[in-house]
Design a protein around this motif. Structure first.
Motif, PDB file in Angstrom:
ATOM      1  N   HIS A 321       0.758  -1.311   0.324  1.00  0.00           N
ATOM      2  CA  HIS A 321      -0.423   0.122   0.300  1.00  0.00           C
ATOM      3  C   HIS A 321       1.216   1.356   0.431  1.00  0.00           C
ATOM      4  O   HIS A 321       1.505   1.006   0.900  1.00  0.00           O
ATOM      5  CB  HIS A 321      -1.263  -0.507   1.452  1.00  0.00           C
ATOM      6  N   ILE A 322       0.470   2.078  -0.908  1.00  0.00           N
ATOM      7  CA  ILE A 322       1.113   3.284  -1.033  1.00  0.00           C
ATOM      8  C   ILE A 322       0.571   4.832  -0.913  1.00  0.00           C
ATOM      9  O   ILE A 322      -0.197   4.937  -1.874  1.00  0.00           O
ATOM     10  CB  ILE A 322       2.240   3.587  -2.493  1.00  0.00           C
ATOM     11  N   VAL A 357      -2.579  -3.546 -10.314  1.00  0.00           N
ATOM     12  CA  VAL A 357      -2.117  -2.385  -9.888  1.00  0.00           C
ATOM     13  C   VAL A 357      -3.655  -1.550  -9.916  1.00  0.00           C
ATOM     14  O   VAL A 357      -4.664  -0.984 -11.139  1.00  0.00           O
ATOM     15  CB  VAL A 357      -1.353  -0.822 -10.277  1.00  0.00           C
ATOM     16  N   SER A 358      -3.677  -1.018  -8.431  1.00  0.00           N
ATOM     17  CA  SER A 358      -5.505  -0.252  -8.333  1.00  0.00           C
ATOM     18  C   SER A 358      -4.896   0.766  -7.744  1.00  0.00           C
ATOM     19  O   SER A 358      -3.919   1.291  -7.100  1.00  0.00           O
ATOM     20  CB  SER A 358      -6.519  -1.147  -8.046  1.00  0.00           C
ATOM     21  N   LEU A 359      -5.247   1.923  -7.750  1.00  0.00           N
ATOM     22  CA  LEU A 359      -5.712   3.238  -7.337  1.00  0.00           C
ATOM     23  C   LEU A 359      -6.983   4.292  -6.911  1.00  0.00           C
ATOM     24  O   LEU A 359      -8.232   3.979  -7.835  1.00  0.00           O
ATOM     25  CB  LEU A 359      -5.650   4.557  -8.019  1.00  0.00           C
ATOM     26  N   ASN A 360      -7.202   4.309  -5.319  1.00  0.00           N
ATOM     27  CA  ASN A 360      -8.484   4.624  -4.848  1.00  0.00           C
ATOM     28  C   ASN A 360      -9.670   3.427  -5.460  1.00  0.00           C
ATOM     29  O   ASN A 360     -11.352   3.611  -5.202  1.00  0.00           O
ATOM     30  CB  ASN A 360      -8.565   5.772  -4.990  1.00  0.00           C
ATOM     31  N   GLY A 361      -9.260   2.234  -5.222  1.00  0.00           N
ATOM     32  CA  GLY A 361     -10.118   1.042  -5.714  1.00  0.00           C
ATOM     33  C   GLY A 361     -10.383   1.248  -6.702  1.00  0.00           C
ATOM     34  O   GLY A 361     -11.113   0.171  -6.711  1.00  0.00           O
ATOM     35  N   ASN A 362      -9.962   1.790  -7.678  1.00  0.00           N
ATOM     36  CA  ASN A 362      -9.940   1.176  -9.074  1.00  0.00           C
ATOM     37  C   ASN A 362      -9.005   0.783  -9.643  1.00  0.00           C
ATOM     38  O   ASN A 362      -7.891   0.433  -9.570  1.00  0.00           O
ATOM     39  CB  ASN A 362     -10.165   3.303 -10.079  1.00  0.00           C
ATOM     40  N   LEU A 363      -9.183  -0.305 -10.340  1.00  0.00           N
ATOM     41  CA  LEU A 363      -8.418  -0.711 -11.123  1.00  0.00           C
ATOM     42  C   LEU A 363      -7.813  -0.678 -12.349  1.00  0.00           C
ATOM     43  O   LEU A 363      -8.334  -0.392 -13.387  1.00  0.00           O
ATOM     44  CB  LEU A 363      -9.167  -2.347 -11.403  1.00  0.00           C
ATOM     45  N   ASP A 375      13.004  -9.616 -12.507  1.00  0.00           N
ATOM     46  CA  ASP A 375      13.036  -8.231 -12.273  1.00  0.00           C
ATOM     47  C   ASP A 375      11.427  -8.079 -13.509  1.00  0.00           C
ATOM     48  O   ASP A 375      11.457  -7.758 -14.205  1.00  0.00           O
ATOM     49  CB  ASP A 375      14.064  -7.515 -13.634  1.00  0.00           C
ATOM     50  N   ILE A 376      10.381  -7.295 -12.631  1.00  0.00           N
ATOM     51  CA  ILE A 376       9.232  -6.671 -13.478  1.00  0.00           C
ATOM     52  C   ILE A 376       9.291  -5.233 -13.114  1.00  0.00           C
ATOM     53  O   ILE A 376       9.468  -4.449 -11.522  1.00  0.00           O
ATOM     54  CB  ILE A 376       8.460  -7.480 -11.896  1.00  0.00           C
ATOM     55  N   ARG A 377       8.939  -4.971 -14.311  1.00  0.00           N
ATOM     56  CA  ARG A 377       9.214  -3.601 -14.655  1.00  0.00           C
ATOM     57  C   ARG A 377       7.524  -3.042 -15.702  1.00  0.00           C
ATOM     58  O   ARG A 377       6.797  -3.509 -16.444  1.00  0.00           O
ATOM     59  CB  ARG A 377       9.925  -2.919 -15.129  1.00  0.00           C
ATOM     60  N   MET A 378       6.763  -2.534 -14.695  1.00  0.00           N
ATOM     61  CA  MET A 378       5.651  -1.687 -15.411  1.00  0.00           C
ATOM     62  C   MET A 378       5.259   0.028 -15.194  1.00  0.00           C
ATOM     63  O   MET A 378       5.736   0.123 -13.965  1.00  0.00           O
ATOM     64  CB  MET A 378       5.226  -2.449 -14.156  1.00  0.00           C
ATOM     65  N   SER A 379       4.841   0.634 -15.938  1.00  0.00           N
ATOM     66  CA  SER A 379       4.875   2.116 -15.894  1.00  0.00           C
ATOM     67  C   SER A 379       2.996   2.081 -16.243  1.00  0.00           C
ATOM     68  O   SER A 379       2.217   1.230 -17.091  1.00  0.00           O
ATOM     69  CB  SER A 379       5.490   2.516 -17.579  1.00  0.00           C
ATOM     70  N   VAL A 380       2.539   2.401 -15.144  1.00  0.00           N
ATOM     71  CA  VAL A 380       0.855   3.453 -15.183  1.00  0.00           C
ATOM     72  C   VAL A 380       0.523   4.124 -14.859  1.00  0.00           C
ATOM     73  O   VAL A 380       1.261   5.514 -14.461  1.00  0.00           O
ATOM     74  CB  VAL A 380       0.331   2.054 -14.742  1.00  0.00           C
ATOM     75  N   VAL A 381      -0.637   4.463 -16.285  1.00  0.00           N
ATOM     76  CA  VAL A 381      -1.224   6.014 -16.050  1.00  0.00           C
ATOM     77  C   VAL A 381      -1.966   6.585 -14.784  1.00  0.00           C
ATOM     78  O   VAL A 381      -3.041   4.974 -14.567  1.00  0.00           O
ATOM     79  CB  VAL A 381      -1.732   6.592 -17.486  1.00  0.00           C
ATOM     80  N   LEU A 382      -1.854   7.018 -14.477  1.00  0.00           N
ATOM     81  CA  LEU A 382      -2.197   7.997 -12.899  1.00  0.00           C
ATOM     82  C   LEU A 382      -4.119   8.725 -13.083  1.00  0.00           C
ATOM     83  O   LEU A 382      -3.425  10.457 -13.431  1.00  0.00           O
ATOM     84  CB  LEU A 382      -2.133   8.010 -11.598  1.00  0.00           C
ATOM     85  N   PRO A 383      -4.701   8.049 -13.889  1.00  0.00           N
ATOM     86  CA  PRO A 383      -5.859   9.372 -13.813  1.00  0.00           C
ATOM     87  C   PRO A 383      -5.766  10.651 -12.762  1.00  0.00           C
ATOM     88  O   PRO A 383      -6.142   9.715 -11.968  1.00  0.00           O
ATOM     89  CB  PRO A 383      -7.088   8.600 -14.521  1.00  0.00           C
ATOM     90  N   THR A 384      -5.660  12.037 -13.322  1.00  0.00           N
ATOM     91  CA  THR A 384      -6.597  12.840 -12.232  1.00  0.00           C
ATOM     92  C   THR A 384      -8.109  13.031 -11.861  1.00  0.00           C
ATOM     93  O   THR A 384      -8.276  13.103 -10.189  1.00  0.00           O
ATOM     94  CB  THR A 384      -5.962  14.213 -12.694  1.00  0.00           C
ATOM     95  N   SER A 390      -6.602  12.825  -0.245  1.00  0.00           N
ATOM     96  CA  SER A 390      -6.144  11.547   0.255  1.00  0.00           C
ATOM     97  C   SER A 390      -5.940  10.435  -0.883  1.00  0.00           C
ATOM     98  O   SER A 390      -6.797   9.876  -1.041  1.00  0.00           O
ATOM     99  CB  SER A 390      -6.568  11.291   1.596  1.00  0.00           C
ATOM    100  N   ASN A 391      -4.666   9.550  -1.474  1.00  0.00           N
ATOM    101  CA  ASN A 391      -4.827   8.686  -2.212  1.00  0.00           C
ATOM    102  C   ASN A 391      -4.681   7.383  -1.971  1.00  0.00           C
ATOM    103  O   ASN A 391      -3.166   7.507  -1.066  1.00  0.00           O
ATOM    104  CB  ASN A 391      -4.665   9.040  -3.526  1.00  0.00           C
TER     105      ASN A 391
END
Length: 557
Positions: A321-322, A357-363, A375-384, A390-391
């Motif tokens: 959790h971040i 990866v989910s943000l504020n309960g949104n997958l 080694d796992i690398r991912m780039s995820v777009v975070l919609p504003t 608080s996130n």
């Protein structure tokens, strides 16, 4: 001639020794004088060695300082098998420590038929192993600290639990073994032995248990400073509670002038002198390694936002959790992308890792990646539009290794959230709402203040609200006439007067109303233009003791 001189000298010496012995053997004033001289000489020497007595430097003494566990109001511990956690006890940067101990208090609950082992390490070195008994048990552990443990600014306590629970079944159906809970109690403490002055304000500040009692004061300026200081210290990881003049226990107060950051208070046990004193209190009590003040620019590493960046073992799945607030991020901007970096153990052939990866309960993203690549690398777009004040970003790693038998527990997997995982804020930002307001507050000078006196309950609520939207590095000024934006704390009566005044005489510029009536964890506060009809509705729902903030600003260009 030389022999004659030598003979005369020996005779004079014999005469002096014999005569002195005869005189001293009698009960004479000479004997008393010699004895008094020797006694006074010994006393003077003793005073010199002990700090020159009462008329010289302060007396030094060996004192044991008890530093309670950080964040006493938060639950800390281990749940299920396996599990790990870390806790940092801050070591105050004031020197003079000659020894110390860790006094750890545990309360463990283990299901019947289970067995477990609690391992305790200090600064990476294993110090104690405890076999857990079934049922509810208490454990008091005292661990002596080595001199090398006192060299840094914190003592790192690492706890790990391993074991099995079957919950009454022949074979455990859940390989995570959730039938255990080990709580690290708030009574746990770091004990330091220090050579310090017997009475010193820094010693009182260090040993003061959290929450620190901060005096609110009575005049408007003192109350505004106390509210600002409370939200500043709580955001830095120090628990603070506001108290009024009736409080009789240990307390602190904020004063503007002083030669040293920490001194004796007139109305409190300890006085913190301005920003330097607040920073000193934070450094004495803060448990976190990183500080939000260090977030000056993008990108922002996850190491500044969560301590969970070391390797962890797990069975089945692992979550990170971040949490982040946009008011704590550089320039008050919202992140627009998250670059994930994980390092894992290698799975068997033809097995995969699943990453969500989910943000504020949104997958936001799901990926299946080969288990042969550590080694796992991912780039995820975070919609504003999915973000608020608080996130929480959630990263989940799933081990797809099959369990060939219900009675066979598979091997542990290893994974680490690498510190090079980071957020970036490239691209467009919100033009209205909380995103626009927090960003503007970070760019201009701000003056927080009160329209009238408030009580402890109102001031505590105001500090909690400020901590949600006021940027960490906001340029705050005491004089409102010198600031580009004013943030004024008002009650219901004053808000009604402001609404009536603006209705009678419209004024240039925009004014916003902030209330604590937000409807979600993401946005616990509500932002309303003062001219809107909604402001009148909010006023009607407010109680007489409720508070709100009025933000006066110029329209954005």
């Amino acid at each position: 001639m030389k022999d004659l001189i030598r003979l005369i000298g020996v005779g004079a010496l014999v005469f002096f020794v014999v005569g002195f012995a005869m005189i001293y053997s009698r009960d004479s004033g000479f004997r008393a004088g010699v004895s008094a001289f020797i006694a006074h000489a010994k006393a003077a020497l003793g005073r010199t060695l002990s700090g020159m007595g009462q008329g010289g430097a302060p007396e030094m003494a060996v004192a044991e300082l008890r530093l309670p566990r950080p964040k006493p109001n938060s639950w800390m511990g281990l749940t299920g098998f396996p599990d790990q956690m870390e806790l940092r006890f801050p070591i105050p940067a004031m020197g003079g420590f000659i020894g110390g101990d860790l006094d750890l208090r545990f309360e463990a609950q283990l299901a019947e038929g289970g067995d477990g082992l609690l391992s305790i390490a200090v600064n990476g070195t294993r110090r104690r192993e405890i076999v857990l008994n079934t049922g509810s048990r208490a454990y008091n552990i005292r661990i002596p600290l080595e001199p090398a443990d006192l060299l840094g600014n914190h003592a790192l306590v690492q706890l790990s639990a391993r074991g099995t629970t079957n919950s009454g079944q022949i074979c455990p159906a859940d390989s995570a073994n959730w039938g255990s809970a080990i709580a690290l109690l708030p009574e746990s403490a770091l004990l330091l032995r220090s050579i310090r002055e017997a009475v010193h304000p820094e010693t009182d500040l260090v040993t003061m248990p959290e929450p620190l009692n901060l005096r609110l004061g009575t005049d408007l300026a003192a109350q505004a400073i106390a509210v600002w200081a409370m939200q500043r210290m709580r955001r830095a990881g120090v628990e603070v509670a506001l108290v009024d003049d009736t409080h009789s226990g240990p307390s602190i107060e904020i004063v503007e002038d002083g030669h040293e950051p920490v001194g004796r208070g007139q109305n409190a046990t300890v006085a913190l002198h301005g920003n330097d004193g607040i920073a000193q209190a934070i450094s004495f009590h803060r448990a976190e390694l990183s500080t939000l003040d260090a977030l000056a620019d993008w990108p922002v590493s996850v190491g500044h936002l969560t301590p969970e960046t070391t390797v962890r073992n797990f069975r089945g799945s692992r979550r990170w959790h971040i949490p982040y607030r946009i008011a704590d991020l550089p320039q008050g901007r919202m992140p627009t992308r998250f670059d994930l970096a994980l390092r894992t153990s290698v799975l068997a052939d033809d097995l995969d890792w699943v990453v969500r990866v989910s943000l504020n309960g949104n997958l936001l993203e799901t990926a299946r990646l080969p288990g042969s690549n550590p080694d796992i690398r991912m780039s995820v777009v975070l919609p504003t539009d999915k973000q608020g004040l608080s996130n929480t970003l959630l990263v989940e790693l799933v081990d797809t290794s099959p369990n060939t038998s219900i009675c066979r527990v598979g091997p542990d997997a290893l994974a680490q959230l690498l510190p090079e995982s980071h957020f970036t804020a490239a691209g467009s930002q919100p033009r209205d709402g909380w995103g626009a307001l927090v960003r503007q507050l970070a760019e201009v000078t701000v003056s927080p203040g009160n329209h009238g006196p408030v009580d402890v309950v109102q001031a505590t609520r105001a500090a909690a609200m400020l901590g949600k939207f006021l940027p960490t590095n906001a340029q705050t000024l005491v004089a409102p006439q010198d600031a580009e934006i004013t943030i004024t704390l008002v009650d219901k009566a004053r808000l009604a007067a402001v609404l009536s005044e603006r209705a009678a005489r419209p004024q240039p510029g925009q004014m916003l109303l902030i209330t604590d009536t937000g409807g979600s964890l993401v946005n616990p506060l509500e932002l309303t233009p003062l001219e809107a009809d909604a402001a009148q509705g909010l006023l009607a729902r407010m109680h007489a003791t409720d508070i709100a903030f009025l933000v006066a600003r110029t329209p954005p260009p």
